[in-house]
Structures are given as C-alpha cells and as structure tokens.
Design an enzyme around this catalytic site. Structure first.
Site, PDB file in Angstrom:
ATOM      1  CE1 TYR A 241      -8.814  -2.948   0.556  1.00  0.00           C
ATOM      2  CE2 TYR A 241      -8.258  -1.127  -0.422  1.00  0.00           C
ATOM      3  CZ  TYR A 241      -7.968  -2.356   0.601  1.00  0.00           C
ATOM      4  OH  TYR A 241      -6.673  -2.488   0.658  1.00  0.00           O
TER       5      TYR A 241
ATOM      6  CG  ASN B   8      -3.476  -2.701   7.049  1.00  0.00           C
ATOM      7  OD1 ASN B   8      -3.239  -2.137   6.121  1.00  0.00           O
ATOM      8  ND2 ASN B   8      -4.589  -3.355   7.488  1.00  0.00           N
TER       9      ASN B   8
ATOM     10  CD  GLU C 168      -8.230  -9.292  -3.618  1.00  0.00           C
ATOM     11  OE1 GLU C 168      -9.131  -8.800  -2.926  1.00  0.00           O
ATOM     12  OE2 GLU C 168      -7.212  -9.764  -3.402  1.00  0.00           O
TER      13      GLU C 168
ATOM     14  CE  LYS D 216      -3.842  -2.263   2.437  1.00  0.00           C
ATOM     15  NZ  LYS D 216      -4.648  -2.331   3.693  1.00  0.00           N
TER      16      LYS D 216
ATOM     17  CG  HIS E 299      -4.726  -6.515  -0.228  1.00  0.00           C
ATOM     18  ND1 HIS E 299      -6.145  -6.495   0.191  1.00  0.00           N
ATOM     19  CD2 HIS E 299      -4.991  -7.259  -1.466  1.00  0.00           C
ATOM     20  CE1 HIS E 299      -6.933  -7.447  -0.100  1.00  0.00           C
ATOM     21  NE2 HIS E 299      -6.358  -7.977  -1.465  1.00  0.00           N
TER      22      HIS E 299
END
Ligand code: IDP
Length: 150
Positions: free
Chosen positions: A49, A112, A126, A9, A115
């Site tokens: 998402y 965080n 995905e 990310k 992913h």
C-alpha cells in the site's frame, strides 16, 4: 495472457467468503495460476500500500491487513485486470453495484473484502511482491477453446 493480483482481505477470510470469491473468478472463465493463505507482515503490507502512505487511513489499513490471514492469488486471462476490477466493484461497497463482490457482501470502505490490481503495470509489481516465480503455475485449462476463439 494478462495476469492480475487478487487478495481476499482478512474480513473476506473471516466471513467465510474464500470459496465465493474463487467461484466468481472461476465461472467467469479466468485461470488460477497461484494461491496461498498467509499472514501478512507489516513490511509487506506497507510495501503493497506504499502509494497510500501519506493518506490518513494508511495506519488503519496496515493494521487491518496484518490482523488476520489473507488469501493471495494470481488470476490469468484476457483483460483480467480490468475485468477483475469489474467483478470486485467500486472501492466503497455502499456504492458498488449489486452483483459485484463488494456490492453483494460489503458495507464500509475499510472492510471492502478484496483487493484487485488497478492496471497491468500495478499487477506486475504486485505479483512480484507477493509471489516467487516457482509459486506460479503456467497451465492451459482444458476448456480454453470454449472460452477463446483462437
Ligand atoms: P481499491 O482497493 O479499490 O483499488 P484504493 O483507492 O487503492 O482502492 O484504496 C486501497 C484500499 O484502502 C481500499 O480498498 C480500502 O480498503 C482502503 N481505503 C481507501 N480509502 C479509504 C478510506 O477513506 N477509509 C478507509 N479505508 C480506505
């Protein structure tokens, strides 16, 4: 062979952790079959998402993912979906075990770092969303016989 979608990310890229993340997947023995650094469009972020679209954090999450480049990757190997999640650690870094990527480098759930697909079917969806077929390379690393019995 199973495949999973892994994305570093914007916070992971900005903090200089691209090499660190790749090294952890490589030394586990998984095979990199696709990788690109890219700016993420709002449309792609919202599709990725989609499952969270009714959650209160959805807007902030889309803003965050589109704010700066990400590194999108596909990794291959036996049980790579579940094992990748183990390498990544729990969603909230404050309760991720030390030794995991989030446990070692993160503090808050909204930053965080990484992913990873949560199931084989999610991974397929995905991978198709982020990569075209020609962007993925099917190859057998020279050390295959030293990682697998067959
Ligand atoms: P995962 O990334 O471990 O699969 P999910 O529950 O699928 O976790 O959530 C997707 C992402 O949404 C998380 O990685 C995190 O970046 C963000 N997120 C989840 N819950 C919250 C929250 O309560 N506040 C802010 N961001 C959240």
């Amino acid at each position: 062979m199973e495949r999973t979608f892994i994305m570093i990310k914007p916070d992971g890229v900005q903090r200089g952790l691209i090499g660190e993340v790749i090294a952890r997947f490589e030394r586990k023995g998984f095979t990199l079959v696709g990788m690109k650094l890219m700016a993420v469009s709002r449309e792609l972020a919202e599709k990725h998402y989609d499952v969270h679209k009714d959650k209160p954090f959805f807007g902030g999450l889309v803003e965050f993912i589109t704010s700066s480049p990400v590194v999108a990757m596909v990794w291959e190997g036996e049980n790579v979906v579940a094992s990748g999640r183990t390498l990544i650690g729990a969603t909230n870094p404050i309760s991720s075990a030390p030794g995991t990527i989030r446990g070692d480098f993160g503090i808050t759930i909204g930053r965080n770092l990484i992913h990873g697909s949560d199931a084989v079917e999610t991974a397929q969806r995905e991978i198709a969303l982020w990569f075209t077929e020609p962007e993925l390379a099917s190859w057998t690393p020279a050390n295959h016989g030293w990682l697998y019995e067959d």
